[in-house]
Design a protein around this motif. Structure first.
Motif, PDB file in Angstrom:
ATOM      1  N   LYS A   1      48.843  36.554  51.836  1.00 38.91           N
ATOM      2  CA  LYS A   1      50.114  36.685  51.115  1.00 38.91           C
ATOM      3  C   LYS A   1      51.113  35.641  51.601  1.00 38.91           C
ATOM      4  CE  LYS A   1      53.696  40.187  50.194  1.00 38.91           C
ATOM      5  NZ  LYS A   1      54.791  39.687  51.062  1.00 38.91           N
ATOM      6  N   THR A   2      51.200  35.450  52.908  1.00 39.08           N
ATOM      7  CA  THR A   2      52.116  34.451  53.465  1.00 39.08           C
ATOM      8  C   THR A   2      51.701  33.041  53.070  1.00 39.08           C
ATOM      9  OG1 THR A   2      52.631  35.892  55.338  1.00 39.08           O
ATOM     10  CG2 THR A   2      53.112  33.549  55.604  1.00 39.08           C
ATOM     11  N   VAL A   3      50.392  32.773  53.026  1.00 43.77           N
ATOM     12  CA  VAL A   3      49.921  31.451  52.611  1.00 43.77           C
ATOM     13  C   VAL A   3      50.377  31.148  51.191  1.00 43.77           C
ATOM     14  CG1 VAL A   3      47.891  30.036  52.112  1.00 43.77           C
ATOM     15  CG2 VAL A   3      47.931  31.468  54.162  1.00 43.77           C
ATOM     16  N   VAL A   4      50.174  32.103  50.283  1.00 40.72           N
ATOM     17  CA  VAL A   4      50.570  31.897  48.889  1.00 40.72           C
ATOM     18  C   VAL A   4      52.081  31.728  48.783  1.00 40.72           C
ATOM     19  CG1 VAL A   4      50.726  33.020  46.631  1.00 40.72           C
ATOM     20  CG2 VAL A   4      48.567  33.030  47.883  1.00 40.72           C
ATOM     21  N   GLU A   5      52.817  32.539  49.484  1.00 42.37           N
ATOM     22  CA  GLU A   5      54.282  32.441  49.423  1.00 42.37           C
ATOM     23  C   GLU A   5      54.772  31.100  49.968  1.00 42.37           C
ATOM     24  OE1 GLU A   5      55.299  37.233  49.788  1.00 42.37           O
ATOM     25  OE2 GLU A   5      55.500  35.931  51.545  1.00 42.37           O
ATOM     26  N   THR A   6      54.128  30.613  51.018  1.00 41.74           N
ATOM     27  CA  THR A   6      54.519  29.319  51.588  1.00 41.74           C
ATOM     28  C   THR A   6      54.220  28.185  50.615  1.00 41.74           C
ATOM     29  OG1 THR A   6      54.055  30.172  53.811  1.00 41.74           O
ATOM     30  CG2 THR A   6      54.253  27.781  53.563  1.00 41.74           C
ATOM     31  N   ILE A   7      53.061  28.233  49.974  1.00 36.45           N
ATOM     32  CA  ILE A   7      52.732  27.209  48.979  1.00 36.45           C
ATOM     33  C   ILE A   7      53.755  27.221  47.847  1.00 36.45           C
ATOM     34  CG2 ILE A   7      51.037  26.529  47.214  1.00 36.45           C
ATOM     35  CD1 ILE A   7      48.851  27.540  49.147  1.00 36.45           C
ATOM     36  N   LEU A   8      54.124  28.403  47.363  1.00 37.07           N
ATOM     37  CA  LEU A   8      55.127  28.515  46.310  1.00 37.07           C
ATOM     38  C   LEU A   8      56.445  27.888  46.742  1.00 37.07           C
ATOM     39  CD1 LEU A   8      54.239  32.102  45.103  1.00 37.07           C
ATOM     40  CD2 LEU A   8      54.458  30.131  43.573  1.00 37.07           C
ATOM     41  N   GLU A   9      56.883  28.202  47.943  1.00 33.29           N
ATOM     42  CA  GLU A   9      58.137  27.631  48.452  1.00 33.29           C
ATOM     43  C   GLU A   9      58.049  26.113  48.539  1.00 33.29           C
ATOM     44  OE1 GLU A   9      59.617  29.322  52.060  1.00 33.29           O
ATOM     45  OE2 GLU A   9      59.026  31.353  51.497  1.00 33.29           O
ATOM     46  N   LEU A  10      56.962  25.598  49.098  1.00 31.65           N
ATOM     47  CA  LEU A  10      56.805  24.153  49.271  1.00 31.65           C
ATOM     48  C   LEU A  10      56.798  23.424  47.932  1.00 31.65           C
ATOM     49  CD1 LEU A  10      54.071  24.118  52.068  1.00 31.65           C
ATOM     50  CD2 LEU A  10      56.437  23.356  52.316  1.00 31.65           C
ATOM     51  N   MET A  11      56.367  24.135  46.872  1.00 29.17           N
ATOM     52  CA  MET A  11      56.262  23.510  45.556  1.00 29.17           C
ATOM     53  C   MET A  11      57.417  23.882  44.637  1.00 29.17           C
ATOM     54  SD  MET A  11      52.093  23.668  45.011  1.00 29.17           S
ATOM     55  CE  MET A  11      52.125  22.575  43.586  1.00 29.17           C
ATOM     56  N   GLY A  12      58.489  24.457  45.241  1.00 25.21           N
ATOM     57  CA  GLY A  12      59.725  24.684  44.505  1.00 25.21           C
ATOM     58  C   GLY A  12      59.737  25.903  43.621  1.00 25.21           C
ATOM     59  N   HIS A  13      58.935  26.929  43.958  1.00 22.21           N
ATOM     60  CA  HIS A  13      58.881  28.153  43.164  1.00 22.21           C
ATOM     61  C   HIS A  13      59.377  29.335  43.988  1.00 22.21           C
ATOM     62  CE1 HIS A  13      56.396  26.426  39.861  1.00 22.21           C
ATOM     63  NE2 HIS A  13      55.978  25.632  40.824  1.00 22.21           N
ATOM     64  N   GLU A  14      59.690  30.421  43.291  1.00 24.10           N
ATOM     65  CA  GLU A  14      60.033  31.654  43.983  1.00 24.10           C
ATOM     66  C   GLU A  14      58.810  32.160  44.745  1.00 24.10           C
ATOM     67  OE1 GLU A  14      62.896  33.323  44.340  1.00 24.10           O
ATOM     68  OE2 GLU A  14      63.835  31.577  43.395  1.00 24.10           O
ATOM     69  N   PRO A  15      58.968  32.598  45.978  1.00 26.35           N
ATOM     70  CA  PRO A  15      57.799  32.979  46.788  1.00 26.35           C
ATOM     71  C   PRO A  15      57.053  34.205  46.271  1.00 26.35           C
ATOM     72  CG  PRO A  15      59.847  33.478  47.931  1.00 26.35           C
ATOM     73  CD  PRO A  15      60.225  32.663  46.742  1.00 26.35           C
ATOM     74  N   THR A  16      57.645  34.965  45.361  1.00 23.05           N
ATOM     75  CA  THR A  16      56.963  36.151  44.825  1.00 23.05           C
ATOM     76  C   THR A  16      56.311  35.890  43.467  1.00 23.05           C
ATOM     77  OG1 THR A  16      59.058  36.864  43.832  1.00 23.05           O
ATOM     78  CG2 THR A  16      58.518  37.729  46.029  1.00 23.05           C
ATOM     79  N   ASP A  17      56.275  34.642  43.029  1.00 19.14           N
ATOM     80  CA  ASP A  17      55.804  34.315  41.679  1.00 19.14           C
ATOM     81  C   ASP A  17      54.292  34.094  41.652  1.00 19.14           C
ATOM     82  OD1 ASP A  17      55.977  33.844  38.991  1.00 19.14           O
ATOM     83  OD2 ASP A  17      56.567  31.736  39.196  1.00 19.14           O
ATOM     84  N   TYR A  18      53.527  35.158  41.964  1.00 20.44           N
ATOM     85  CA  TYR A  18      52.073  35.091  41.949  1.00 20.44           C
ATOM     86  C   TYR A  18      51.521  36.348  41.289  1.00 20.44           C
ATOM     87  CZ  TYR A  18      52.737  37.915  46.189  1.00 20.44           C
ATOM     88  OH  TYR A  18      53.136  38.879  47.089  1.00 20.44           O
TER      89      TYR A  18
END
Length: 330
Positions: free
Chosen positions: A246-263
């Protein structure tokens, strides 16, 4: 030194070849790779010190010829994706068990130094709240066709050392990440989904923990073992990089300019191991290895940049991968 690298057009193997050429000007490399979907000749550098041979490690005549020409063998070649092993176990038996047998038999006959690259998944998993980590003495407890065939290949190498005097070492490494990893794998799949405007996919609640290590740190450790490891010994490779999915996905989202819960959550896969954790004390103390990528977030950011900058490398494999996941409901 003349080095035979099996699976050298795959993710970890190709990065190993690049590291070798960059750091060891006296080494020439022969890559033996079947160039299945997971192998890509474009991952290899255009260098006269590299020779690519397309072939199967379960071809005993080809293997014997190539081992006879080498001073050492580094054995990366493996079927390695858990989801695929659940869909069809046979290629894992063929490559991971039969292929390893033919390689160690050739190395025994030719008295060639052999290093076997394996996975921490042979040990099964740990509870999320368990303070323990895997060590070289941890009993094997594999949970999938992938990890069980890798465990079997490890045991073959150990037996050939004891029974026939094969000069060999084994390394069991935690989850790798970095450039040129096939998009079926967890981290590159999420990155490339976001590049394509598709929400990342997370198995179950995403609480499963993996001990992440940058591929270059893994390969530097392999060289340390190849040069200084004691025959018959197993060395665990890990960089204290425990992070839940979950943290990996949230970090990728943040790094790519998305909301961290957008999965999106998808159904968990059968037999999904809870947690892996590596104790690399033996490697650090005996061989002096230390990871260069101590910060997972910065290593992940560099990986995101690589996939942005190398779309031509991964675009062809993306459609086929997503169609396969669609059929499997994952």
């Amino acid at each position: 030194m003349k080095l035979l690298v099996t699976g050298g057009a795959g993710f970890i193997g190709a990065n190993f070849v690049r590291l070798t050429l960059d750091t060891r000007p006296d080494v020439t490399v022969t890559v033996l790779d079947l160039l299945t979907y997971a192998g890509n000749s474009a991952s290899l550098p255009d260098d006269p010190r590299v020779t690519l041979v397309k072939g199967d490690i379960a071809d005993p005549e080809m293997v014997d010829t190539l081992v006879a020409e080498a001073d050492a063998v580094v054995h990366f070649a493996a079927e390695s994706h858990n989801d695929n092993s659940l869909d069809d176990p046979w290629p894992f038996v063929h490559t991971n068990l039969l292929g390893t047998y033919y390689l160690i038999e050739a190395a025994r006959r030719r008295q060639t130094r052999f290093h076997h690259v394996s996975t921490d998944e042979v040990y099964g998993d740990l509870e999320l709240d368990d303070p323990a980590k895997f060590t070289p003495e941890t009993p094997y407890n594999p949970s999938s066709p992938y990890s069980s065939t890798k465990a079997g290949s490890d045991l073959l190498v150990r037996a050939w050392v004891r029974s026939f005097g094969l000069e060999a070492t084994i390394s069991n490494c935690s989850n790798n990440y970095g450039p040129a990893q096939h998009v079926e794998k967890f981290i590159p799949r999420q990155i490339t989904n976001l590049i394509d405007g598709v929400k990342p996919k997370l198995y179950g609640a995403g609480l499963n923990v993996r001990d992440w290590i940058h591929v270059d740190d893994h390969n530097r450790a392999v060289w340390a073992i190849l040069e200084g490891g004691r025959s018959g010994e197993t060395y665990l490779i890990g960089a204290d990089g425990e992070v839940d999915n979950k943290t990996v996905v949230e970090t990728i989202l943040e790094l790519m300019g998305h909301e961290p819960t957008d999965y999106e959550h998808v159904a968990d896969r059968p037999g999904h191991d809870l947690r892996y954790a590596i104790d690399a004390t033996k490697l650090r103390e005996e061989l002096g290895w230390e990871p260069m990528y101590g910060d997972f977030r910065s290593g992940l950011a560099a990986t995101v940049d690589w996939y942005h900058e190398n779309e031509a490398w991964w675009r062809a494999q993306k459609l086929e991968t997503e169609l396969k996941y669609q059929r499997l409901g994952r």
